[in-house]
Write an enzyme that holds these catalytic residues in place. Structure first.
Site, PDB file in Angstrom:
ATOM      1  N   ASP A 219       0.977  -1.245   0.105  1.00 25.78           N
ATOM      2  CA  ASP A 219       0.077   0.137  -0.112  1.00 25.78           C
ATOM      3  C   ASP A 219       0.980   1.314   0.015  1.00 25.78           C
ATOM      4  O   ASP A 219       1.582   1.520   0.778  1.00 25.78           O
ATOM      5  CB  ASP A 219      -0.945   0.159   1.135  1.00 25.78           C
ATOM      6  N   ASN A 227      -2.171  12.800  -4.545  1.00 27.34           N
ATOM      7  CA  ASN A 227      -3.562  12.975  -5.404  1.00 27.34           C
ATOM      8  C   ASN A 227      -4.045  14.671  -5.103  1.00 27.34           C
ATOM      9  O   ASN A 227      -4.026  15.362  -6.144  1.00 27.34           O
ATOM     10  CB  ASN A 227      -4.557  12.150  -5.495  1.00 27.34           C
ATOM     11  N   HIS A 232      -4.220  13.943  -9.984  1.00 29.63           N
ATOM     12  CA  HIS A 232      -4.271  12.869 -10.253  1.00 29.63           C
ATOM     13  C   HIS A 232      -3.344  12.390 -11.430  1.00 29.63           C
ATOM     14  O   HIS A 232      -3.126  11.238 -11.465  1.00 29.63           O
ATOM     15  CB  HIS A 232      -5.674  12.345 -10.873  1.00 29.63           C
ATOM     16  N   ASP A 236      -1.180   9.262 -11.009  1.00 30.19           N
ATOM     17  CA  ASP A 236      -1.085   8.068 -11.928  1.00 30.19           C
ATOM     18  C   ASP A 236       0.355   7.844 -12.461  1.00 30.19           C
ATOM     19  O   ASP A 236       0.926   6.657 -12.589  1.00 30.19           O
ATOM     20  CB  ASP A 236      -1.937   8.405 -13.246  1.00 30.19           C
ATOM     21  N   GLU A 262      -4.553   2.326  -4.653  1.00 28.33           N
ATOM     22  CA  GLU A 262      -2.990   2.506  -4.349  1.00 28.33           C
ATOM     23  C   GLU A 262      -2.336   1.125  -3.846  1.00 28.33           C
ATOM     24  O   GLU A 262      -1.295   1.183  -3.287  1.00 28.33           O
ATOM     25  CB  GLU A 262      -2.502   3.592  -3.514  1.00 28.33           C
ATOM     26  N   ARG A 282      14.564  -5.322  -0.769  1.00 27.64           N
ATOM     27  CA  ARG A 282      15.079  -4.683  -1.944  1.00 27.64           C
ATOM     28  C   ARG A 282      13.920  -3.697  -2.703  1.00 27.64           C
ATOM     29  O   ARG A 282      14.304  -2.665  -3.252  1.00 27.64           O
ATOM     30  CB  ARG A 282      15.333  -6.027  -3.123  1.00 27.64           C
TER      31      ARG A 282
END
Length: 346
Positions: A219, A227, A232, A236, A262, A282
Site C-alpha cells: 500500500d 493526489n 491525479h 497516475d 494505491e 530490495r
C-alpha cells in the site's frame, strides 16, 4: 519439373482446387484444432498432423521474430533445423516465402544456394514445399513440409498446402485477437499489472503447484495526499512507476496485480521466508530511491507492506489475503515505510 526453387505465379493465388485436389482431413485433426485454447497451441498441432497428411519426413512452422528473422516454433520429424532456431529472412527460402507471401517448392535442395536449403540437404531432406501463413493483409510466418527424396512435390501439393495454410492462418488470427481481448480483460490498463479478478484466477494455479510461495500486500504511503496536492496525473505517474518497479523486482511467472486505488498484491512462487523478506526489502529500497519528478519538485514514494509465507496444503485465498491485510495494518500502525510479516493460522 525443374529442381530449383519455384515460386507460385501471382495469378495462381486465385485459382480453385480441382475435384482431384480435394482436401481430406482426419476428424481428429479438426477436433484437436477445435480444442486449442490459444494461438500458442496451434503450431504444434499443425506440424504433427501435416507431417502425416502430406506423408512428409519433416513438417515445421516458423513465425516472424522481429524485422530480420523468423523463428522455428514447431517441428515434427527430421530436426535438420531444430525447434527455436532463429532463421534469417535474407538469403533463405523460408524468408523469401514470408517476404513475398508466395509459395515455393524445391525438388533438389542440394542445388539451391539458400542457407536453409543447404541445412536441410545436409541432413537428408532433399525436397521441400514452403507456403506463407497469410490471413487478410498479414503474414504470420510459413509452413514447410519436406521429404528425403527428390521430386517429391508439384503444383497440386502446393495448392493443397496453401489452401490449408490460409485456413490455419485465419484460425491463428482469430486466436490472436481473442488472446489480445483476454489480455485487455485481465490487466489494469494504467500499470499493466493484473487486475483483481485475473490475479485470483491465476493464483489458483500457484496453489495447485505444491510449492511454498510468498504473498505481499503493498500500500503506497499517503497516496491520497499526493493526489490532492499534485493532481491525479501525477498520482497516475506514481502508480505507473511502482508497477514498473514491481515488474523489475519480481521474477517471470510471479503474479503482480493492482488490487485497488494505491494497493498492489504480489505472489512470488517457490520462495522461502528469508528470501521473500530480502526481495521485499530490495523493493522498498528501490522505491525510496526513485522519487517522482514534478514541476513542484521531487515526490518521495514509500510503501507499507504486509506479507505472509504460504506452505502446502494451500489455504483459501480469502484467508491468505486477510492475513496479509492484518500484517499491512500493523506496518501502518508502526510508522509506515516498512514490512511486517504475519503467520498463517494453523
Amino acid at each position: 519439373m525443374d529442381s530449383v526453387a519455384r515460386p507460385l505465379p501471382a495469378a495462381a493465388s486465385g485459382e480453385t482446387l480441382s475435384a482431384a485436389e480435394d482436401i481430406r482431413l482426419p476428424l481428429q485433426f479438426i477436433n484437436d484444432l477445435a480444442a486449442s485454447q490459444s494461438m500458442a497451441d496451434i503450431p504444434a498441432i499443425v506440424a504433427r498432423w501435416f507431417r502425416s497428411i502430406f506423408e512428409a519426413d519433416r513438417a515445421s512452422i516458423t513465425l516472424v521474430d522481429g524485422d530480420t528473422h523468423l523463428k522455428l516454433i514447431a517441428l515434427e520429424g527430421n530436426d535438420a533445423i531444430p525447434r527455436d532456431t532463429p532463421i534469417p529472412i535474407a538469403g533463405t527460402m523460408v524468408g523469401r516465402v514470408f517476404s513475398t507471401a508466395r509459395a515455393e517448392w524445391c525438388n533438389d535442395l542440394s542445388r539451391s544456394a539458400d542457407l536453409d536449403a543447404q541445412m536441410l540437404a545436409g541432413h537428408g531432406i532433399l525436397s521441400c514445399l514452403d507456403v506463407p501463413l497469410f490471413s487478410g493483409n498479414q503474414c504470420f510466418g510459413t509452413i514447410n513440409v519436406g521429404r528425403t527424396i527428390c521430386d517429391a512435390f508439384d503444383r497440386s501439393d502446393e495448392r493443397r498446402l496453401s489452401a490449408m495454410a490460409h485456413f490455419i492462418a485465419a484460425l491463428m488470427h482469430i486466436h490472436r485477437q481473442a488472446d489480445c481481448l483476454q489480455q485487455l480483460a485481465d490487466r489494469d490498463p494504467l500499470t499493466d499489472t493484473l487486475n483483481r479478478r485475473a490475479f485470483i484466477e491465476h493464483f489458483k494455479a500457484i496453489g495447485a503447484s505444491g510449492t511454498g510461495h510468498g504473498v505481499a500486500l503493498i500500500d503506497l504511503d499517503h497516496f491520497k495526499a499526493i493526489n490532492d496536492r499534485f493532481g491525479h496525473d501525477v498520482g497516475d505517474r506514481v502508480l505507473v512507476q511502482v508497477g514498473q518497479l514491481l515488474h523489475g523486482v519480481c521474477r517471470k511467472g510471479d503474479l503482480i496485480a493492482r488490487f485497488g486505488g494505491e494497493e498492489f498484491l504480489i505472489a512470488v512462487q517457490d520462495i522461502d521466508a528469508l528470501d521473500f523478506h530480502a526481495l521485499l526489502e530490495r523493493l522498498l529500497q528501490r522505491m525510496r530511491a526513485m522519487p517522482v519528478e514534478t514541476d513542484q519538485g521531487m515526490i518521495p514514494v514509500t510503501a507499507s507492506i504486509g506479507a505472509v509465507c504460504v506452505a502446502p496444503p494451500e489455504p483459501a485465498f480469502d484467508a491468505i489475503y486477510s492475513c496479509a491485510d492484518q500484517a499491512l495494518y500493523r506496518a501502518k500502525k508502526l510508522g509506515r515505510n516498512r514490512i511486517e510479516f504475519a503467520l498463517m493460522p494453523v
